[in-house]
Design an enzyme around this catalytic site. Structure first.
Site, mmCIF file in Angstrom:
data_model
loop_
_atom_site.group_PDB
_atom_site.id
_atom_site.type_symbol
_atom_site.label_atom_id
_atom_site.label_comp_id
_atom_site.label_asym_id
_atom_site.label_seq_id
_atom_site.Cartn_x
_atom_site.Cartn_y
_atom_site.Cartn_z
ATOM 1 N N LYS A 11 0.706 -1.168 0.032
ATOM 2 C CA LYS A 11 0.032 -0.117 -0.006
ATOM 3 C C LYS A 11 0.908 1.207 0.048
ATOM 4 C CE LYS A 11 -4.045 -2.170 2.439
ATOM 5 N NZ LYS A 11 -5.013 -1.958 3.390
ATOM 6 N N TYR A 51 -12.439 -2.178 -3.686
ATOM 7 C CA TYR A 51 -12.965 -2.126 -2.169
ATOM 8 C C TYR A 51 -14.393 -1.965 -2.128
ATOM 9 C CZ TYR A 51 -7.988 -2.567 0.352
ATOM 10 O OH TYR A 51 -7.105 -2.945 0.828
ATOM 11 N N ASN A 114 -1.854 0.548 6.618
ATOM 12 C CA ASN A 114 -1.353 -0.668 7.147
ATOM 13 C C ASN A 114 -0.401 -1.569 6.415
ATOM 14 O OD1 ASN A 114 -3.529 -1.523 5.956
ATOM 15 N ND2 ASN A 114 -4.631 -2.685 7.570
ATOM 16 N N HIS A 117 -2.263 -5.547 1.568
ATOM 17 C CA HIS A 117 -3.606 -6.114 1.402
ATOM 18 C C HIS A 117 -3.306 -7.494 1.250
ATOM 19 C CE1 HIS A 117 -7.574 -6.953 -0.109
ATOM 20 N NE2 HIS A 117 -6.822 -7.629 -1.099
ATOM 21 N N GLU A 128 -9.876 -11.014 -7.374
ATOM 22 C CA GLU A 128 -8.740 -9.564 -6.918
ATOM 23 C C GLU A 128 -7.806 -9.997 -8.057
ATOM 24 O OE1 GLU A 128 -9.927 -9.109 -2.370
ATOM 25 O OE2 GLU A 128 -7.783 -9.766 -3.073
HETATM 26 N N1 UDP Z 1 -9.725 -0.345 7.655
HETATM 27 C C1 UDP Z 1 -9.770 1.027 8.286
HETATM 28 N N2 UDP Z 1 -10.357 1.112 9.247
HETATM 29 C C2 UDP Z 1 -10.934 -0.138 9.904
HETATM 30 C C3 UDP Z 1 -10.934 -1.400 9.011
HETATM 31 C C4 UDP Z 1 -10.031 -1.495 8.224
HETATM 32 O O1 UDP Z 1 -9.213 1.953 7.738
HETATM 33 O O2 UDP Z 1 -11.560 0.032 10.956
HETATM 34 C C5 UDP Z 1 -9.009 -0.412 6.319
HETATM 35 C C6 UDP Z 1 -7.747 -1.146 6.333
HETATM 36 O O3 UDP Z 1 -6.602 -0.413 5.209
HETATM 37 C C7 UDP Z 1 -7.874 -2.579 6.000
HETATM 38 C C8 UDP Z 1 -9.002 -2.282 4.823
HETATM 39 O O4 UDP Z 1 -9.810 -1.049 5.211
HETATM 40 O O5 UDP Z 1 -6.718 -3.146 5.538
HETATM 41 C C9 UDP Z 1 -9.594 -3.425 4.452
HETATM 42 O O6 UDP Z 1 -10.494 -4.008 5.764
HETATM 43 P P1 UDP Z 1 -10.395 -5.603 5.825
HETATM 44 O O7 UDP Z 1 -11.362 -5.562 7.166
HETATM 45 O O8 UDP Z 1 -10.757 -6.133 5.074
HETATM 46 O O9 UDP Z 1 -8.947 -5.812 6.517
HETATM 47 P P2 UDP Z 1 -7.888 -6.602 6.032
HETATM 48 O O10 UDP Z 1 -8.402 -7.771 5.313
HETATM 49 O O11 UDP Z 1 -7.010 -5.632 5.036
HETATM 50 O O12 UDP Z 1 -6.986 -7.148 7.080
HETATM 51 MG MG MG Z 2 -10.033 -7.674 3.755
#
Ligand code: UDP
Ligand code: MG
Length: 140
Positions: A11, A51, A114, A117, A128
């Site tokens: 990212k 997303y 974070n 992805h 994806e």
């Molecule tokens: N995200 C965020 N706030 C939250 C949860 C998720 O900004 O409270 C963002 C974060 O960048 C995350 C992405 O949205 O990686 C997708 O969320 P997901 O729950 O799918 O997490 P991941 O699969 O990336 O661990």
């Molecule tokens: Mg996810």
């Protein structure tokens, strides 16, 4: 366990800090092979399409702006149980909860920014990968 492919994204917070190589080393050390990779600049609309599953969530606007704020590296990782293995190497979504040694524990700046992805299931991995790569770009 079967050989799988999963979609990974390095990212903007990580590309900005020049961490692509350090993150790729984590994948390779875990036995994942980077079988396709390119650095691209997403628009907010493209990030929103990727997303779309999160479009009703309160963080959606922030997430799509962030994903379009700098180049990302999209990649296909391959290996035994690659989908779950990549999620392990990534660590929990919130770096405060991520296990020591994981990418997010070491590099993530916040729950939103974070660093990586990773696909979460075989169906989403296939969708994806097809979002970013053509069959011709997947040489194994
Ligand atoms: N995200 C965020 N706030 C939250 C949860 C998720 O900004 O409270 C963002 C974060 O960048 C995350 C992405 O949205 O990686 C997708 O969320 P997901 O729950 O799918 O997490 P991941 O699969 O990336 O661990
Ligand atoms: Mg996810």
């Amino acid at each position: 366990m079967a050989v799988e492919r999963t979609l990974s994204i390095i990212k903007p917070d990580a590309t900005r800090r020049n961490l692509t190589g350090k993150i790729n080393a984590k994948f390779e050390d875990a036995g994942l092979r980077i079988v396709a990779q390119k650095r691209i600049q997403l628009t907010p609309a493209q990030a929103g399409e990727f997303y779309a599953v999160h479009k009703e969530r309160p963080f959606f606007g922030e997430l799509t702006e962030f994903m379009a704020s700098a180049p990302v590296v999209v990649q296909v990782l391959e290996g035994e149980g690659a989908i779950a293995k990549n999620r392990e190497v990534m660590g929990a979504t919130n770096p405060a909860d991520a296990a020591p040694g994981t990418i997010r524990a070491e590099f993530a700046e916040s729950v939103g920014e974070n660093s990586v992805h990773g696909s979460d299931a075989p169906e989403t991995a296939a969708e994806e990968i097809a979002f970013y790569f053509s069959g011709l770009e997947l040489v194994g």
